[in-house]
Design an enzyme around this catalytic site. Structure first.
Site, PDB file in Angstrom:
ATOM      1  CB  CYS A  41      -0.679 -10.976  -4.790  1.00  0.00           C
ATOM      2  SG  CYS A  41      -1.333  -9.377  -5.222  1.00  0.00           S
ATOM      3  CE1 TYR A 181      -6.399  -2.128  -3.915  1.00  0.00           C
ATOM      4  CE2 TYR A 181      -5.797  -2.469  -6.216  1.00  0.00           C
ATOM      5  CZ  TYR A 181      -5.444  -2.404  -4.886  1.00  0.00           C
ATOM      6  OH  TYR A 181      -4.149  -2.623  -4.519  1.00  0.00           O
ATOM      7  CG  HIS A 184      -2.056  -1.692  -2.078  1.00  0.00           C
ATOM      8  ND1 HIS A 184      -3.246  -2.366  -2.051  1.00  0.00           N
ATOM      9  CD2 HIS A 184      -1.492  -1.895  -0.884  1.00  0.00           C
ATOM     10  CE1 HIS A 184      -3.396  -2.965  -0.885  1.00  0.00           C
ATOM     11  NE2 HIS A 184      -2.344  -2.686  -0.152  1.00  0.00           N
ATOM     12  CG  ASP A 278      -1.435  -2.615   3.181  1.00  0.00           C
ATOM     13  OD1 ASP A 278      -1.791  -2.451   4.361  1.00  0.00           O
ATOM     14  OD2 ASP A 278      -2.132  -3.220   2.348  1.00  0.00           O
TER      15      ASP A 278
END
Ligand code: ADP
Ligand code: SF4
Length: 693
Positions: A41, A181, A184, A278
């Site tokens: 991001c 995906y 997360h 992460d």
């Protein structure tokens, strides 16, 4: 003879690192090397496509063989507002993404896109449609008073169709790798796998086989839709650092999911979840920290595997590849701190690598919502709007000599960048050690990697004979005038206030001048409180918690008192808040939130609740006050008189001496001053803005 030895050593070194530059086949496409910028991001997303394209293109120019987007919403029912991510809601979003693809392709790299339906994490605040989830439950990751709609069969069919359409649009935009995906804690495909969110009894609930169904379908659909020319990547969180009952673990369901889908995708991108795990900061995790969790994946699949772990050392990268842990070195932060990291390894310029310090200022771009920035790399995010390049800077305009006073992050970066432009620079520092606050703070528990801010700059400066360092020299106005400096940049930093004035505290705290009251400057100078110590954190970033930790480690009893509702409040945005609080609790630190310090007595302090005003007294033998800081600008103000009467040709003040701020802002300020030196001042906005009309 010595020359021969040296060249053979270089050859051995070349051979050693050459493995990192091998091409890797990923389904129908070929990555030119093993450097893989995984999705990250950046706060730019759909709102700043030109800035984003330039930033991604810079990584490709710097040698990253694959450059990915951030998470890209596939549909308006996956709307992450107020966070700014990528969007591929419909055809109208294709041109913006194509800009990035073209910028990446220009340098021979592959472009990857991370498609996602965010399910329970998308509150749909912008689109105003009910979120979708495996179960009827509240959205996660925020305290939004919003619940998701439980998906029925039609909703599953819709999500699959939207994902397929997004994949086709991504192909049209030119992407080479299309992600599915499940990572997360942020995507519908993962939320279905997680027992804690999935109470279904149909074919998408119950057994792991059923819970994995949507992820499998998305991969199959994507392969069918675009797999002829695009590689399909599966991104999976194989470990959540929770108990097997609560979450996915690398020895439990994470292992089983990879085993189930082993050969289905063209690429596995595996990591630990959630994002705070992460992207753990260097205070909590060191390079390669994910290896133990992801190492099993390669034993289950013949497909290439990419993993991250804040790899900045070429040796660690080679070890990870040779050790069979990954095939591709995944990186987000190392590529932000140094977009040219691969090329530097290729050219054997190891000492030039600008290593990430693991501070997560880059992460705040997303968690708060502004364009990405980086402590180590002041050009990050400025590629398009200011035209800045991380390796190239405009040459000097004149043969002026500049004195930079103060060798903290601002002064060091300013001297380095001026030197890079070719100017003669004299950097004068009062202390023996260069680095200012970074040198001091990096000695606190867990922050040793922050020294990289200093080390990289000193290594660069060492290569510049026209930049001279004068440590242990306190400069005065008279000294500057006597030395005949005509161009002066003041970077003298800031000092912690002793009177306690700061946020919520508009007047001095009575008792602040008692002998048992300390500031962080005292702590750094080795003056330590002892016994039962109140650390009053009205700074709200990392330092209060760190000083508490240090005092606890030294055997003191510590009470961390803060007027905010959370310990180290601003570290929420660097993903550290819970880790900090957990560590302090483990050390038996007493935590008192929403408490304002109103008076310091000889053996106690008076606290007042910030909401109800109730007062209480707490006994203590020492107090550390973290309040505002005051710029050390006396030198600047006195020099200003000489600038105004023409005795100095140029004067500037940068970093904390101008306005106390974060280290990232100090580095940026130093860099900006160096770029602006000898350039004309304009009245207009000094950078381009992406405007809608
Ligand atoms: P910044 O974050 O703006 O770089 P720092 O406080 O980290 O600020 O660094 C400022 C540096 O300036 C410190 O290392 C300090 O010792 C040095 N300094 C302050 N005053 C003087 C001075 N008069 N002469 C030389 N160095 C100074
Ligand atoms: Fe690394 Fe900090 Fe830069 Fe992020 S901001 S890339 S963590 S140095």
């Amino acid at each position: 003879m010595p020359v021969r030895i040296q060249s053979s050593i270089i050859r051995i070194m070349d051979d050693y690192f050459s493995i990192l530059f091998e091409a890797v086949q990923i389904g129908p496409v070929t990555a030119p090397n093993r450097f893989f910028q995984v999705p990250h991001c950046n706060g730019m997303g759909y709102r700043m496509p030109q800035a984003l394209a330039a930033m991604r293109g810079m990584k490709a120019q710097g040698g990253w063989g694959v450059v990915s987007t951030e998470e890209v919403e596939i549909h308006h029912t996956s709307d992450l507002a107020p966070y700014v991510e990528g969007r591929l809601w419909d055809d109208a979003d294709i041109p913006a993404l194509r800009l990035m693809v073209e910028a990446v392709h220009e340098h021979g790299a592959l472009a990857a896109i991370e498609l996602t339906h965010n399910g329970l994490t998308a509150g749909n605040a912008f689109s105003r449609v009910p979120p979708l989830g495996p179960s009827s439950m509240t959205v996660i990751d925020a305290y939004e008073p919003v619940q998701a709609r439980r998906m029925d069969k039609e909703a599953f069919r819709n999500v699959r169709r939207w994902h397929r359409k997004a994949a086709m649009r991504a192909k049209k935009a030119g992407f080479d790798i299309i992600y599915c995906y499940a990572g997360h804690d942020l995507s519908l495909a993962m939320q279905l796998m997680q027992r804690r969110y999935n109470d279904r009894t149909d074919e998408y609930g119950g057994s792991l086989q059923n819970r994995v169904r949507l992820f499998r379908e998305l991969i199959e659909d994507t392969k069918e839709a675009v797999g002829d020319t695009c590689a399909v990547a599966a991104r999976l969180a194989v470990e959540e650092l929770l108990s097997p009952e609560e979450g996915i673990t690398s020895q439990g369901e994470g292992y089983e999911i990879v085993a189930m889908l082993a050969e289905l995708p063209d690429l596995w991108d595996v990591n630990i979840s959630d994002w705070s795990n992460d992207s753990a900061t260097s205070r909590f995790e060191k390079e390669g920290f994910q290896e133990a969790h992801i190492a099993f994946v390669k034993s289950l699949t013949s497909k290439p595997v990419v993993g991250v772990g804040r790899y900045t050392s070429p040796q660690s990268m080679v070890t990870a590849v040779r050790g069979g842990i990954v095939d591709l070195i995944g990186a987000a932060r190392p590529s932000i701190a140094d977009p040219f990291l691969p090329n530097k390894i290729r050219d054997g310029r190891f000492e030039d690598i600008r290593e990430c310090i693991g501070c997560n200022i880059c992460v705040t771009a997303d968690t708060i919502g502004y364009p990405i920035r980086c402590t180590q790399n002041p050009t990050m995010g400025e590629e398009w709007r200011r035209g800045w390049h991380p390796e190239i800077i405009p040459p000097m305009q004149s043969s002026k000599e500049i004195a930079v006073i103060g060798g903290g992050p601002a002064g060091l970066e300013c001297a380095r960048a001026l030197g890079q432009r070719g100017y003669a620079v004299v950097l004068v520092e009062a202390r023996r050690a260069l680095g200012g606050r970074v040198e001091l703070e990096s000695q606190l528990p867990g922050l040793s990697e922050w020294r990289r801010v200093i080390e990289w700059r000193l290594v660069q400066i060492e290569k510049m004979p026209h930049v001279s360092l004068y440590p242990q020299s306190t400069m005065t106005t008279a000294g500057i005038l006597e030395a005949g400096f005509e161009h002066v940049i003041v970077a003298t930093g800031a000092s912690w206030r002793r009177d306690g004035i700061g946020r919520y505290q508009w007047g001095p705290i009575p008792g602040h001048n008692r002998p048992h009251v300390y500031t962080p400057d005292d702590i750094f100078a080795g003056k330590m409180p002892a016994g039962r110590v109140v650390v009053y954190d009205n700074d709200h970033y990392y330092l209060g918690g760190l000083i508490a930790e240090k005092l606890l480690q030294e055997g003191n009893e510590v009470l961390l008192v803060t007027p905010s509702p959370l310990v180290s409040y601003w570290t929420q945005y660097t993903l550290e808040q819970e880790k900090i609080q957990r560590r302090l609790m483990a050390l038996n630190c007493e935590l008192l939130v929403q408490q304002k310090l109103v008076e310091i007595h000889e053996q106690q302090v008076t606290l007042e609740h910030t909401i109800c005003g109730e007062r209480r007294k707490i006994s203590c033998t020492g107090v550390v006050l973290l309040a505002d800081r005051l710029p050390n600008d006396t030198l600047y103000r006195s020099l200003k008189v000489y600038r105004e009467n023409g005795q100095l040709n140029y004067l500037n003040v940068i970093g904390d001496a101008e306005a106390p701020n974060t280290i990232e802002r100090a580095v940026f300020s130093g860099h900006l001053a160096a770029r602006e030196f000898d350039e004309e001042d304009g009245e207009d906005t000094p950078f381009k803005v992406e405007r809608m009309m």
